[in-house]
Design a protein around this motif. Structure first.
Motif, mmCIF file in Angstrom:
data_model
loop_
_atom_site.group_PDB
_atom_site.id
_atom_site.type_symbol
_atom_site.label_atom_id
_atom_site.label_comp_id
_atom_site.label_asym_id
_atom_site.label_seq_id
_atom_site.Cartn_x
_atom_site.Cartn_y
_atom_site.Cartn_z
ATOM 1 N N MET A 145 -46.763 11.141 26.371
ATOM 2 C CA MET A 145 -46.220 9.916 25.786
ATOM 3 C C MET A 145 -45.108 9.352 26.654
ATOM 4 S SD MET A 145 -46.197 11.459 21.955
ATOM 5 C CE MET A 145 -45.453 10.150 21.014
ATOM 6 N N LYS A 146 -44.271 10.240 27.184
ATOM 7 C CA LYS A 146 -43.156 9.763 28.003
ATOM 8 C C LYS A 146 -43.645 9.258 29.353
ATOM 9 C CE LYS A 146 -39.687 12.500 25.707
ATOM 10 N NZ LYS A 146 -39.332 13.915 25.615
ATOM 11 N N LEU A 147 -44.653 9.936 29.880
ATOM 12 C CA LEU A 147 -45.184 9.562 31.189
ATOM 13 C C LEU A 147 -45.788 8.157 31.169
ATOM 14 C CD1 LEU A 147 -45.768 10.893 34.011
ATOM 15 C CD2 LEU A 147 -48.076 11.321 33.144
ATOM 16 N N LEU A 148 -46.437 7.817 30.067
ATOM 17 C CA LEU A 148 -47.200 6.566 30.025
ATOM 18 C C LEU A 148 -46.429 5.378 29.458
ATOM 19 C CD1 LEU A 148 -50.689 7.916 28.893
ATOM 20 C CD2 LEU A 148 -50.028 7.122 31.153
ATOM 21 N N THR A 150 -42.579 3.125 29.175
ATOM 22 C CA THR A 150 -41.242 2.918 29.721
ATOM 23 C C THR A 150 -40.235 3.079 28.594
ATOM 24 O OG1 THR A 150 -41.252 0.576 29.210
ATOM 25 C CG2 THR A 150 -42.135 1.227 31.354
ATOM 26 N N ASP A 151 -38.980 3.234 28.972
ATOM 27 C CA ASP A 151 -37.933 3.380 27.968
ATOM 28 C C ASP A 151 -37.899 2.154 27.060
ATOM 29 O OD1 ASP A 151 -35.828 5.112 27.023
ATOM 30 O OD2 ASP A 151 -34.453 3.516 27.635
ATOM 31 N N ALA A 152 -38.074 0.971 27.662
ATOM 32 C CA ALA A 152 -38.043 -0.261 26.865
ATOM 33 C C ALA A 152 -39.187 -0.279 25.853
ATOM 34 C CB ALA A 152 -38.143 -1.471 27.790
ATOM 35 N N GLU A 153 -40.365 0.197 26.251
ATOM 36 C CA GLU A 153 -41.505 0.218 25.328
ATOM 37 C C GLU A 153 -41.253 1.173 24.164
ATOM 38 O OE1 GLU A 153 -45.432 -0.739 28.038
ATOM 39 O OE2 GLU A 153 -44.495 1.214 28.200
ATOM 40 N N PHE A 182 -51.805 -9.181 24.538
ATOM 41 C CA PHE A 182 -52.415 -10.319 23.859
ATOM 42 C C PHE A 182 -51.720 -10.713 22.560
ATOM 43 C CE2 PHE A 182 -55.717 -8.089 26.248
ATOM 44 C CZ PHE A 182 -56.114 -9.108 27.091
ATOM 45 N N THR A 183 -50.762 -9.941 22.106
ATOM 46 C CA THR A 183 -50.143 -10.275 20.814
ATOM 47 C C THR A 183 -48.650 -10.511 20.981
ATOM 48 O OG1 THR A 183 -49.874 -7.926 20.384
ATOM 49 C CG2 THR A 183 -51.737 -9.014 19.327
ATOM 50 N N ARG A 184 -48.118 -11.318 20.090
ATOM 51 C CA ARG A 184 -46.685 -11.561 20.116
ATOM 52 C C ARG A 184 -45.963 -10.473 19.322
ATOM 53 N NH1 ARG A 184 -45.751 -16.725 17.678
ATOM 54 N NH2 ARG A 184 -47.637 -17.305 18.800
ATOM 55 N N ASN A 185 -46.567 -10.082 18.217
ATOM 56 C CA ASN A 185 -46.004 -9.036 17.374
ATOM 57 C C ASN A 185 -46.275 -7.673 18.029
ATOM 58 O OD1 ASN A 185 -45.242 -7.337 15.352
ATOM 59 N ND2 ASN A 185 -46.672 -8.115 13.816
ATOM 60 N N LYS A 186 -45.310 -7.225 18.845
ATOM 61 C CA LYS A 186 -45.562 -6.089 19.729
ATOM 62 C C LYS A 186 -45.752 -4.770 18.980
ATOM 63 C CE LYS A 186 -45.122 -8.320 23.672
ATOM 64 N NZ LYS A 186 -46.316 -9.148 23.831
ATOM 65 N N ILE A 187 -46.602 -3.933 19.559
ATOM 66 C CA ILE A 187 -46.812 -2.585 19.041
ATOM 67 C C ILE A 187 -46.030 -1.624 19.919
ATOM 68 C CG2 ILE A 187 -48.536 -0.787 18.661
ATOM 69 C CD1 ILE A 187 -50.629 -3.038 18.532
ATOM 70 N N ASN A 188 -45.326 -0.698 19.314
ATOM 71 C CA ASN A 188 -44.704 0.352 20.113
ATOM 72 C C ASN A 188 -45.822 1.290 20.582
ATOM 73 O OD1 ASN A 188 -43.463 2.813 20.914
ATOM 74 N ND2 ASN A 188 -41.604 2.145 19.883
ATOM 75 N N PRO A 189 -46.031 1.395 21.905
ATOM 76 C CA PRO A 189 -47.207 2.138 22.378
ATOM 77 C C PRO A 189 -47.227 3.610 21.964
ATOM 78 C CG PRO A 189 -46.017 1.122 24.229
ATOM 79 C CD PRO A 189 -45.234 0.820 23.001
ATOM 80 N N LEU A 190 -46.056 4.159 21.617
ATOM 81 C CA LEU A 190 -46.040 5.553 21.162
ATOM 82 C C LEU A 190 -46.958 5.746 19.963
ATOM 83 C CD1 LEU A 190 -42.223 6.383 21.290
ATOM 84 C CD2 LEU A 190 -43.979 7.059 22.927
ATOM 85 N N VAL A 191 -47.014 4.706 19.123
ATOM 86 C CA VAL A 191 -47.821 4.782 17.912
ATOM 87 C C VAL A 191 -49.294 5.061 18.254
ATOM 88 C CG1 VAL A 191 -48.711 3.308 16.064
ATOM 89 C CG2 VAL A 191 -46.275 3.415 16.484
ATOM 90 N N VAL A 239 -44.625 13.551 15.535
ATOM 91 C CA VAL A 239 -44.224 13.607 16.936
ATOM 92 C C VAL A 239 -43.870 12.208 17.435
ATOM 93 C CG1 VAL A 239 -45.060 14.073 19.274
ATOM 94 C CG2 VAL A 239 -45.506 15.698 17.450
ATOM 95 N N VAL A 240 -44.651 11.212 17.026
ATOM 96 C CA VAL A 240 -44.361 9.831 17.420
ATOM 97 C C VAL A 240 -42.960 9.448 16.932
ATOM 98 C CG1 VAL A 240 -44.984 7.422 17.012
ATOM 99 C CG2 VAL A 240 -46.760 9.111 17.477
ATOM 100 N N GLN A 241 -42.673 9.774 15.675
ATOM 101 C CA GLN A 241 -41.357 9.469 15.116
ATOM 102 C C GLN A 241 -40.257 10.121 15.959
ATOM 103 O OE1 GLN A 241 -39.958 7.724 12.681
ATOM 104 N NE2 GLN A 241 -37.947 8.716 12.728
ATOM 105 N N LYS A 242 -40.464 11.387 16.333
ATOM 106 C CA LYS A 242 -39.428 12.114 17.077
ATOM 107 C C LYS A 242 -39.214 11.522 18.455
ATOM 108 C CE LYS A 242 -39.166 16.611 14.959
ATOM 109 N NZ LYS A 242 -40.197 17.628 14.762
ATOM 110 N N VAL A 243 -40.313 11.247 19.161
ATOM 111 C CA VAL A 243 -40.175 10.710 20.513
ATOM 112 C C VAL A 243 -39.560 9.315 20.460
ATOM 113 C CG1 VAL A 243 -41.421 10.059 22.611
ATOM 114 C CG2 VAL A 243 -42.075 12.112 21.371
ATOM 115 N N GLY A 244 -39.956 8.523 19.452
ATOM 116 C CA GLY A 244 -39.385 7.195 19.287
ATOM 117 C C GLY A 244 -37.896 7.271 18.994
ATOM 118 N N ALA A 245 -37.523 8.189 18.103
ATOM 119 C CA ALA A 245 -36.117 8.306 17.722
ATOM 120 C C ALA A 245 -35.263 8.822 18.884
ATOM 121 C CB ALA A 245 -35.977 9.210 16.505
ATOM 122 N N ALA A 246 -35.889 9.538 19.808
ATOM 123 C CA ALA A 246 -35.141 10.029 20.969
ATOM 124 C C ALA A 246 -34.731 8.854 21.867
ATOM 125 C CB ALA A 246 -35.973 11.038 21.753
ATOM 126 N N ALA A 247 -35.541 7.792 21.881
ATOM 127 C CA ALA A 247 -35.214 6.623 22.696
ATOM 128 C C ALA A 247 -34.273 5.679 21.948
ATOM 129 C CB ALA A 247 -36.492 5.879 23.086
#
Lengths: 367, 42, 73
Positions: free
Chosen positions: A177-180, A182-185, A303-312, A326-334
């Motif tokens: 998840m981290k490899l694929l 960016t921090d901003a994503e 293609f969308t304006r309403n962005k998806i967090n790719p971790l999801v 795990v998604v929640q944890k990795v997201g919360a780490a950022a």
């Protein structure tokens, strides 16, 4: 003396001893690390028991555990019953609120088919390759169901691989998840979905069962039970059935499932080099599935304006709800104020349905 | 190899079509049953 | 000015970590919401004083319910 001639001790082989060690290892991991203990504990014990000589426990037509296996798994009764319980436990709200996330659950099945292709290229039969590929769907009952239908000789190894990797989701997924991303994503905060009405939740299992079974009839046993369980839950009028489906019935069949799977793993069946390939390929399938979910989320963002967090996207790997956690944890780490858990449940549940569809397609083509 | 390739293509497209149709079903379901909340607010 | 702290994800209140009258800074931990057997911390959106807490341990909360109110000093 007849007693000594019938003694099991004299018939022990080195392979059996090695299997005892494997069985004990699973029991140990289940107890100390709590790796999927509900399954790995009975599986581990089943392995030990089945590798004691002269017990005839798995003797076709007479053995006790053979009967559990035959009527429970070969007759395909237990996996659908587990799906009944899972349906009763599942809240489709997250999926209904953000239906577009369903495609992330589809993307995560790419790992299943990539692995299938590689396994076949490595010399496994089509049926065996399908069974190995489905490990990437990260769904225990579906893996067992497909294995029993297509490649029973691999059932034990594939089930143990699937359940072990599900337990290892918090280790396997985050680096990918981290490899694929960016921090901003990883910091993308998603817009909340709308509120889902009780009536939508009530209609959904009926609708979904009809649609999916019309498309992929071979998925009917699992999908029908899954949606029936969910109908119990959402109808609110059969609380007794709902309660039994998600608790007692599920616990009962889990016992028979675990011990039977363990008992299929006798030394001559399990101690082959193919089993090592199964574990490697299963891990590979998991990794590809994680990656393909993330990549589709990134593609959708173009293609969308309403962005998806790719971790999801990683939660498309169906291990419910570990992958979402795990998604929640990795997201919360950022970004510690980012709550992705409920968003991740959508693809997570879609992943379960996707894996069942994938299994249905395998069955309809390869059976 | 031909069969494996067929399964590969059919499988991936089948999963996307299957879940795609489910997506449409959810949208329809929303039209049919998704209005309760609005009613309450009126 | 009063700022409402909203529920970021539905679940049940596991623990409330602050008391009425307490001074908090932005990003301080306010309470824990349990969802899917996972404990999720809720952080303060701004500096200020906790003027009201609307939930207690064990309450089931929905998305966007008001958890507490923080008054700017």
């Amino acid at each position: 003396m007849v007693f000594f001639d019938n003694m099991g001790l004299l018939a022990v082989t080195p392979g059996m001893v090695l299997m005892w060690v494997i069985g004990l290892l699973l029991v140990y991991l289940a107890i100390t690390r709590q790796y999927e203990p509900l399954l790995l504990l009975p599986i581990g014990f089943g392995i030990i028991i089945t590798n004691l000589p002269l017990t005839y426990l798995m003797e076709p037509g007479e053995g006790l555990i053979w009967r559990f296996y035959h009527y429970g798994i070969e007759w395909e009764i237990i996996p659908p019953l587990i799906f009944l319980g899972l349906g009763a436990l599942t809240d489709f709200g997250a999926l209904l609120a953000q239906p577009r996330l369903i495609f992330l659950g589809a993307a995560a099945q790419v790992g299943v088919y990539v692995t299938f292709f590689i396994a076949y290229a490595m010399g496994f039969s089509l049926q065996e390759a399908a069974t190995i590929g489905i490990i990437g769907g990260a769904d225990g009952p579906t893996t067992i169901y497909l294995a029993a239908k297509l490649a029973p000789q691999l059932l034990g190894a594939c089930a143990v691989a699937a359940y072990s990797y599900m337990a290892l989701v918090p280790v396997i997924m985050p680096p990918i998840m981290k490899l694929l991303t960016t921090d901003a994503e990883r910091k993308i905060r998603m817009e909340k979905g709308r509120k889902v009405t009780p009536r939508e939740k009530l209609f959904f299992p009926i609708f979904a069962a009809m649609v999916i079974i019309l498309l992929v009839p071979a998925s009917a046993p699992l999908i029908a039970m899954f949606m029936l369980g969910n109908l119990f839950r959402e109808s609110k009028v059969v609380e007794r059935l709902n309660e039994v489906a998600q608790n007692s019935l599920m616990n009962v069949v889990t016992i028979f499932l675990g011990i039977s799977i363990g008992a299929t793993m006798n030394a001559e069946n399990f101690l082959r080099k193919e089993v090592i390939f199964i574990f490697v390929l299963g891990l590979f399938a998991f990794m590809i599935s994680t990656a393909s979910g993330i990549l589709l989320a990134k593609l959708m963002n173009l293609f969308t304006r309403n962005k998806i967090n790719p971790l999801v996207g990683a939660a498309g790997v169906s291990a419910v709800p570990m992958a979402a956690r795990v998604v929640q944890k990795v997201g919360a780490a950022a970004d510690k104020k980012n709550y992705l858990l409920m968003f991740a449940m959508g693809p997570n549940i879609a992943g379960v349905i996707g894996t069942v569809i994938a299994a249905g397609i395998f069955i309809s083509i390869l059976k | 190899m031909q069969v494996a390739f067929d399964v590969f293509i059919n499988g991936i497209s089948g999963v996307f079509v299957g879940l795609g149709v489910l997506y449409v079903a959810i949208k329809l379901n929303k039209l049919l049953a998704g209005r309760e909340v609005v009613k309450k607010e009126q | 000015m009063a700022t409402e702290v909203l529920v970021p994800l539905a679940g049940s209140i596991w623990e409330v970590l602050v008391e009425v009258g307490e001074q908090v800074e932005e990003d301080d931990e306010l309470l824990v919401i349990e969802a899917l057997k996972m404990e999720n911390l809720v952080y303060a959106p701004c500096d200020g004083k906790v003027s009201e807490i609307k939930v207690k341990k064990g309450d089931v909360v929905e998305d966007d319910d008001v958890l507490m109110i923080i008054e700017d000093a």
